[in-house]
Design an enzyme around this catalytic site. Sequence first.
Site, PDB file in Angstrom:
ATOM      1  N   HIS A   1       0.841  -1.192   0.000  1.00  0.00           N
ATOM      2  CA  HIS A   1       0.000   0.000   0.000  1.00  0.00           C
ATOM      3  C   HIS A   1       0.880   1.247   0.000  1.00  0.00           C
ATOM      4  O   HIS A   1       0.703   2.144  -0.828  1.00  0.00           O
ATOM      5  CB  HIS A   1      -0.916  -0.015   1.226  1.00  0.00           C
ATOM      6  CG  HIS A   1      -1.636   1.279   1.458  1.00  0.00           C
ATOM      7  ND1 HIS A   1      -2.693   1.694   0.699  1.00  0.00           N
ATOM      8  CD2 HIS A   1      -1.429   2.264   2.363  1.00  0.00           C
ATOM      9  CE1 HIS A   1      -3.115   2.874   1.123  1.00  0.00           C
ATOM     10  NE2 HIS A   1      -2.371   3.246   2.138  1.00  0.00           N
TER      11      HIS A   1
ATOM     12  N   ASP B   1       6.360  20.455 -27.516  1.00  0.00           N
ATOM     13  CA  ASP B   1       6.480  19.199 -26.765  1.00  0.00           C
ATOM     14  C   ASP B   1       7.636  19.388 -25.792  1.00  0.00           C
ATOM     15  O   ASP B   1       8.161  20.483 -25.663  1.00  0.00           O
ATOM     16  CB  ASP B   1       6.737  18.020 -27.722  1.00  0.00           C
ATOM     17  CG  ASP B   1       6.235  16.690 -27.149  1.00  0.00           C
ATOM     18  OD1 ASP B   1       6.564  16.361 -25.987  1.00  0.00           O
ATOM     19  OD2 ASP B   1       5.494  15.997 -27.851  1.00  0.00           O
TER      20      ASP B   1
ATOM     21  N   TRP C   1       7.518  -0.002   3.495  1.00  0.00           N
ATOM     22  CA  TRP C   1       7.925   0.706   2.283  1.00  0.00           C
ATOM     23  C   TRP C   1       9.309   1.319   2.427  1.00  0.00           C
ATOM     24  O   TRP C   1       9.952   1.666   1.461  1.00  0.00           O
ATOM     25  CB  TRP C   1       6.888   1.782   1.917  1.00  0.00           C
ATOM     26  CG  TRP C   1       7.090   3.114   2.550  1.00  0.00           C
ATOM     27  CD1 TRP C   1       6.747   3.480   3.811  1.00  0.00           C
ATOM     28  CD2 TRP C   1       7.702   4.267   1.947  1.00  0.00           C
ATOM     29  NE1 TRP C   1       7.101   4.788   4.034  1.00  0.00           N
ATOM     30  CE2 TRP C   1       7.690   5.289   2.919  1.00  0.00           C
ATOM     31  CE3 TRP C   1       8.255   4.529   0.689  1.00  0.00           C
ATOM     32  CZ2 TRP C   1       8.204   6.566   2.681  1.00  0.00           C
ATOM     33  CZ3 TRP C   1       8.767   5.807   0.441  1.00  0.00           C
ATOM     34  CH2 TRP C   1       8.740   6.797   1.432  1.00  0.00           C
TER      35      TRP C   1
ATOM     36  N   SER D   1      12.971   5.748 -14.317  1.00  0.00           N
ATOM     37  CA  SER D   1      11.852   6.460 -14.936  1.00  0.00           C
ATOM     38  C   SER D   1      11.771   7.899 -14.453  1.00  0.00           C
ATOM     39  O   SER D   1      11.687   8.851 -15.241  1.00  0.00           O
ATOM     40  CB  SER D   1      10.542   5.727 -14.604  1.00  0.00           C
ATOM     41  OG  SER D   1       9.434   6.534 -14.874  1.00  0.00           O
ATOM     42  N   SER D   2      11.795   8.069 -13.140  1.00  0.00           N
ATOM     43  CA  SER D   2      11.630   9.416 -12.579  1.00  0.00           C
ATOM     44  C   SER D   2      12.817  10.308 -12.898  1.00  0.00           C
ATOM     45  O   SER D   2      12.650  11.479 -13.226  1.00  0.00           O
ATOM     46  CB  SER D   2      11.482   9.338 -11.063  1.00  0.00           C
ATOM     47  OG  SER D   2      10.314   8.652 -10.722  1.00  0.00           O
TER      48      SER D   2
ATOM     49  N   HIS E   1      13.226  12.032   2.519  1.00  0.00           N
ATOM     50  CA  HIS E   1      12.593  13.276   2.865  1.00  0.00           C
ATOM     51  C   HIS E   1      12.368  14.170   1.647  1.00  0.00           C
ATOM     52  O   HIS E   1      11.241  14.635   1.433  1.00  0.00           O
ATOM     53  CB  HIS E   1      13.254  14.041   4.017  1.00  0.00           C
ATOM     54  CG  HIS E   1      12.276  15.039   4.465  1.00  0.00           C
ATOM     55  ND1 HIS E   1      11.258  14.749   5.359  1.00  0.00           N
ATOM     56  CD2 HIS E   1      12.016  16.260   3.978  1.00  0.00           C
ATOM     57  CE1 HIS E   1      10.451  15.787   5.432  1.00  0.00           C
ATOM     58  NE2 HIS E   1      10.886  16.716   4.604  1.00  0.00           N
TER      59      HIS E   1
ATOM     60  N   GLU F   1      11.831  13.156  -1.104  1.00  0.00           N
ATOM     61  CA  GLU F   1      10.742  12.460  -1.799  1.00  0.00           C
ATOM     62  C   GLU F   1       9.385  13.004  -1.384  1.00  0.00           C
ATOM     63  O   GLU F   1       8.507  13.182  -2.220  1.00  0.00           O
ATOM     64  CB  GLU F   1      10.828  10.955  -1.523  1.00  0.00           C
ATOM     65  CG  GLU F   1       9.611  10.130  -1.936  1.00  0.00           C
ATOM     66  CD  GLU F   1       9.397  10.072  -3.438  1.00  0.00           C
ATOM     67  OE1 GLU F   1      10.284  10.541  -4.183  1.00  0.00           O
ATOM     68  OE2 GLU F   1       8.330   9.575  -3.862  1.00  0.00           O
TER      69      GLU F   1
ATOM     70  N   TYR G   1       8.702  15.946  -0.465  1.00  0.00           N
ATOM     71  CA  TYR G   1       8.514  17.243  -1.112  1.00  0.00           C
ATOM     72  C   TYR G   1       8.282  17.066  -2.597  1.00  0.00           C
ATOM     73  O   TYR G   1       7.528  17.824  -3.210  1.00  0.00           O
ATOM     74  CB  TYR G   1       9.685  18.185  -0.809  1.00  0.00           C
ATOM     75  CG  TYR G   1       9.675  18.535   0.637  1.00  0.00           C
ATOM     76  CD1 TYR G   1      10.690  18.154   1.501  1.00  0.00           C
ATOM     77  CD2 TYR G   1       8.569  19.198   1.189  1.00  0.00           C
ATOM     78  CE1 TYR G   1      10.615  18.424   2.848  1.00  0.00           C
ATOM     79  CE2 TYR G   1       8.489  19.473   2.530  1.00  0.00           C
ATOM     80  CZ  TYR G   1       9.508  19.078   3.353  1.00  0.00           C
ATOM     81  OH  TYR G   1       9.429  19.332   4.697  1.00  0.00           O
TER      82      TYR G   1
ATOM     83  N   SER H   1      -1.878  26.477  -6.783  1.00  0.00           N
ATOM     84  CA  SER H   1      -1.510  27.854  -7.112  1.00  0.00           C
ATOM     85  C   SER H   1      -2.047  28.294  -8.469  1.00  0.00           C
ATOM     86  O   SER H   1      -2.034  29.485  -8.779  1.00  0.00           O
ATOM     87  CB  SER H   1       0.015  28.019  -7.087  1.00  0.00           C
ATOM     88  OG  SER H   1       0.530  27.620  -5.847  1.00  0.00           O
TER      89      SER H   1
ATOM     90  N   HIS I   1      14.988  13.703  10.929  1.00  0.00           N
ATOM     91  CA  HIS I   1      13.832  13.789  11.820  1.00  0.00           C
ATOM     92  C   HIS I   1      13.001  12.503  11.727  1.00  0.00           C
ATOM     93  O   HIS I   1      12.120  12.276  12.533  1.00  0.00           O
ATOM     94  CB  HIS I   1      12.982  15.037  11.567  1.00  0.00           C
ATOM     95  CG  HIS I   1      12.273  15.077  10.243  1.00  0.00           C
ATOM     96  ND1 HIS I   1      12.133  16.238   9.538  1.00  0.00           N
ATOM     97  CD2 HIS I   1      11.615  14.136   9.522  1.00  0.00           C
ATOM     98  CE1 HIS I   1      11.450  16.006   8.426  1.00  0.00           C
ATOM     99  NE2 HIS I   1      11.127  14.734   8.394  1.00  0.00           N
ATOM    100  N   HIS I   2      13.325  11.658  10.770  1.00  0.00           N
ATOM    101  CA  HIS I   2      12.701  10.339  10.717  1.00  0.00           C
ATOM    102  C   HIS I   2      13.428   9.373  11.638  1.00  0.00           C
ATOM    103  O   HIS I   2      13.032   8.231  11.783  1.00  0.00           O
ATOM    104  CB  HIS I   2      12.745   9.781   9.293  1.00  0.00           C
ATOM    105  CG  HIS I   2      12.026  10.633   8.294  1.00  0.00           C
ATOM    106  ND1 HIS I   2      10.678  10.503   8.031  1.00  0.00           N
ATOM    107  CD2 HIS I   2      12.455  11.642   7.516  1.00  0.00           C
ATOM    108  CE1 HIS I   2      10.329  11.399   7.115  1.00  0.00           C
ATOM    109  NE2 HIS I   2      11.391  12.100   6.785  1.00  0.00           N
TER     110      HIS I   2
ATOM    111  N   THR J   1       6.715  26.930   4.248  1.00  0.00           N
ATOM    112  CA  THR J   1       5.451  26.233   4.018  1.00  0.00           C
ATOM    113  C   THR J   1       4.291  27.089   4.489  1.00  0.00           C
ATOM    114  O   THR J   1       3.277  27.249   3.792  1.00  0.00           O
ATOM    115  CB  THR J   1       5.455  24.892   4.771  1.00  0.00           C
ATOM    116  OG1 THR J   1       6.712  24.243   4.553  1.00  0.00           O
ATOM    117  CG2 THR J   1       4.345  24.007   4.292  1.00  0.00           C
TER     118      THR J   1
ATOM    119  N   LYS K   1       3.536  29.968   2.162  1.00  0.00           N
ATOM    120  CA  LYS K   1       2.705  29.614   1.002  1.00  0.00           C
ATOM    121  C   LYS K   1       1.232  29.643   1.366  1.00  0.00           C
ATOM    122  O   LYS K   1       0.394  30.128   0.596  1.00  0.00           O
ATOM    123  CB  LYS K   1       3.076  28.221   0.498  1.00  0.00           C
ATOM    124  CG  LYS K   1       4.324  28.207  -0.318  1.00  0.00           C
ATOM    125  CD  LYS K   1       4.467  26.867  -1.029  1.00  0.00           C
ATOM    126  CE  LYS K   1       5.352  27.051  -2.228  1.00  0.00           C
ATOM    127  NZ  LYS K   1       5.057  26.230  -3.345  1.00  0.00           N
TER     128      LYS K   1
ATOM    129  N   ARG L   1       2.287   1.627  14.853  1.00  0.00           N
ATOM    130  CA  ARG L   1       2.030   1.371  13.435  1.00  0.00           C
ATOM    131  C   ARG L   1       2.361  -0.062  13.078  1.00  0.00           C
ATOM    132  O   ARG L   1       3.095  -0.733  13.800  1.00  0.00           O
ATOM    133  CB  ARG L   1       3.008   2.197  12.596  1.00  0.00           C
ATOM    134  CG  ARG L   1       2.721   3.615  12.397  1.00  0.00           C
ATOM    135  CD  ARG L   1       3.880   4.238  11.669  1.00  0.00           C
ATOM    136  NE  ARG L   1       3.747   4.070  10.231  1.00  0.00           N
ATOM    137  CZ  ARG L   1       4.497   4.696   9.351  1.00  0.00           C
ATOM    138  NH1 ARG L   1       5.437   5.506   9.759  1.00  0.00           N
ATOM    139  NH2 ARG L   1       4.321   4.499   8.075  1.00  0.00           N
TER     140      ARG L   1
END
Lengths: 351, 668
Positions: free
Chosen positions: B92, B121, B156, B186-187, B270, B272, B274, B285, B319-320, B345, B348, B467
Amino acid sequence: MRVPSSSLARRLWLYSVISFTGLLGGCSFSDRQSVFDVAGPVSKTQYDVQNITLFVSLGIFLVVGSLLVYAAIRFRGPVDPPADAPLPPQTHGNPMLEAGLTLAALLLVVIMAIPTVRGIFRTYAAPQSEDAVVVNVTGYQWWWAFEYPDSKVVTANELRIPLGRPVILNLKAADVIHSFWVPKLAGKTDLIPNQHNQMWLEATEPGTYYGQCAEYCGTSHANMRFRVVTMYDQEFNAWLAQQKMAAATPTDPLARDGMDVFMKGPRVGQACATCHTIQGTPAMGLVGPNLTHFASRGTLGSGLLENNDQNVAQWLTALDATKPGNKMLLAHLSLSPEEVRALAAYLRTLR
Amino acid sequence: MALELVEARPIPEDRKRFDFLLRLLRRPTHLSGLLGWVTTVDHKRIGVLYGVTALFFFFLGGMEALLIRTQLAFPNQNVVSADTFNQLFTMHGTTMVFLVVMPMSAAFFNVLVPLMIGARDVAFPRMNAFSYWMFLFGGLLLNASWLFSQAPDQGWFAYAPLTAKTFNPGQGVDFWILSLLILGISSTVAALNFIVTIINLRAPGMTMMRLPVFVWMTIVTSFLIILAFPVITVALIELAFDRFVGTNFFNISRGGLPILWQHLFWVFGHPEVYILILPAMGIVSEILPTFSRKPLFGYPVVVFSGAAIGFMGFTVWSHHMFTTGLGPIANSAFSLTTMAIAIPTGVKIFNWLGTLWGGQIRYKVPMMFGLGFILLFMIGGFSGIMHAAPPGDAQQQDTYFVVAHFHYVLIGGALFSLFGGLYYWFPKITGRMMSEKLGTMAFLTLFVGFNTTFFPMHWLGLNGMPRRIYTYGEGMGWDGWNLVCTVGAFIMLLAFVIIFYDLVTALMHGPRAGKDPWDGRTLEWAIPSPPPEYNFAIAPTVFSRDPVWAQKHPEFLAHDDVVDEEESPPSEADLPQPEEGEGAGYALRGGLDPHGIHMPAGSWHPVLSALGFLVAASGLIFSQAQPEGHHTGLVLAVLGLLFGVVNIYMWALEGVGGYHIHPDPEVE
């Protein structure tokens, strides 16, 4: 939003805010692993720091949220205005406002940061104390070994600690990463293989505290639970003395049969003694929990079931259903009902 | 419109012997039907492919979630076994992050970026197609693991040493490693493509500070991708070597340090998150100004904050790891950087609020999702602030409080915005409108369902529920709220069913959309819906930010702060200015090219190359399942790799090909 200054007032204020929201669900603040029900200095400090972040967040939420709701209502326009309808003022920005709000945000960060850093240092190192107790905690898939090195006591899954004295926990992992978490006493610290972590806690209120592993460690992570039980000094010393003693050979014939089964196993290769230690007997296995004083513990299966004959029987006969993936399954136990009864009788003598 | 076919450059005589290969896969000029989609290099089609595929994986990830929630509705249940549950939450999480949110963002990058910058293009259309096929195959490979009952079950984030062969002997981890390597390629390749596109292919007059914020967020996200993915690639390769070859990066019996994996993973992980949220912020926006009928408040600040968040995103990863025993100094440092990132943040959010303020808010479905985003993302941000303090985090980490936090920012934030974007740009891509009624119903249902599912999780976490537990005991106080969460999940299912139904019926017989159904602001609204193959018959020359809005409402430019604020006088002289008879926003200068518009041909090589890499990855996984002495898997791996690489060379050599289109001058 003014936060009351005294700790008691602050707690009352917090409780009324949360109770209001919890009204519907009837939320209890004293559930078994509630972080609100602090019972020691470490969890207290952590709770206080959390409250600061909570209040700052709630404050910002109320202000900005209200502005958002207000704007969403007040500045509502027609859904499909005609193409030539007059436009609202085409404001592009307001640098002064931007700067001001950014500074305000920075200020709030500073307000949170100072007590946070103080809390980090305060909860990190145990107070230098003569009467601190040291316990070596080793995490296994899926149980806890507790060793009191100063007293040469080895037990499992139930941590007994003296009330009002700091307890220093040396955390080691035997296999994968685990995490020691007993919320009412302290936040968690991970047990990482090849790494020596240390944490401390102290219970200032008597009781039995529930904890469980808080880092995913495989199949039965959910079943890797434990309890922390406080004792008064005298009781604690007596307990240590008793735990140091070897197990006595039972006199009851059924228990003796059980001991037989335990040492030799119902069949070859199924001897419990291969993996478990019972001090004073040939059983010196180090794979599973030390069972010398099994009957003195309130639970079995690593905090999973209450320690009674029925549950011992369940453990021995329905192991996979009770604790999936359990290493004991490797023994491929198949015990007859008599053997189960005998074993239960024997284990009951291991006080 | 006349189509004129142009031959690939003729093959010289002396090369004809080797060219049977080149002739084998003649560059398809203009295929139709299924093959047209398989060989497409058109960014709009690739965007649609990304979107549809992402929705398919969303369905899979959603089913996984519903199974999880069903199992947890009551204590001590056996709806699924412990092993299955552990596979479910691993899949998941991996699915939603890599196969849903990222590709949905990619769908929007693909469809919108060339349109918004006035280009035909992206810079590298075939590489663009390659990115898509790698995504599809990576996702299929990951989910193929279910078919072999070997879905990954290590979470994950896959903490070592749980991923070691000793503790995880099956093939689940191998599927996970190889799929992520493919998805990473790919990314990364797509990100490079978009960076080059945005820097190089902007229409005349489209300066960086006139770019739509969505395009800015695309380029910031792309930089995050190319800097972050190499880190996880290294980690994955090290783990693969440990498992396949017996190296000792994370082998604890030989002194490996598990904390190394965590650092590598989170230095990627991290940024990721963002990567997951910045495109969504870009979408919001765009939506908010359109439906407030006024410009984005503080455009330069919003752009700068986005870039700042991207940059600062690399300073917070530990922080993780607050509970891993880093020590008080490291914990303090990361706590401070994490609190600091809350500032841009928050800025914004203030700017979005400022956009609404004083506007004429039109309650259309995209706007509803936009408003929902602001509120729900804010809540997610607050639980994030609470996590930023290590003492508090010591209690919150690895509990349902974290689960609540990231679902608020990822669903309440990213997904709400992506669905808002879907409703907003669906008319542009398909030429049909989705239903306001169904969309409103879906939004309200989703809002209720989402909050019902995830708000109680804040409480559950603080009430001690960890968890990743497949079950819990009675008497913990977790019973009632878990049931509420499960009910909420099924309400969410209803909302998604409504959206899907709306999508399908709108495609079949939704009302036709004109080129500008929302009174939009940016260049994509200047061309027909759906856009012609070539996007713009004549590349627009741009004179301002929000060029379509400026064209319709020149009074928008009346403020001095628009043109001058970021452009110093000398450079302004170089920018094109509107002339007599031209609008204030943009103009179509230069007329149509008499040769017609040269369109690129399709290509077989992107899909074939991706297929080669899929075979290679499958071969490697298979080789791990084989007994000693059997090497089919390895052979397959080498062949697949070879095929993948050869196809890349062939696409470099296949020539331009293509065809010309002569657009009807009346239309555009």
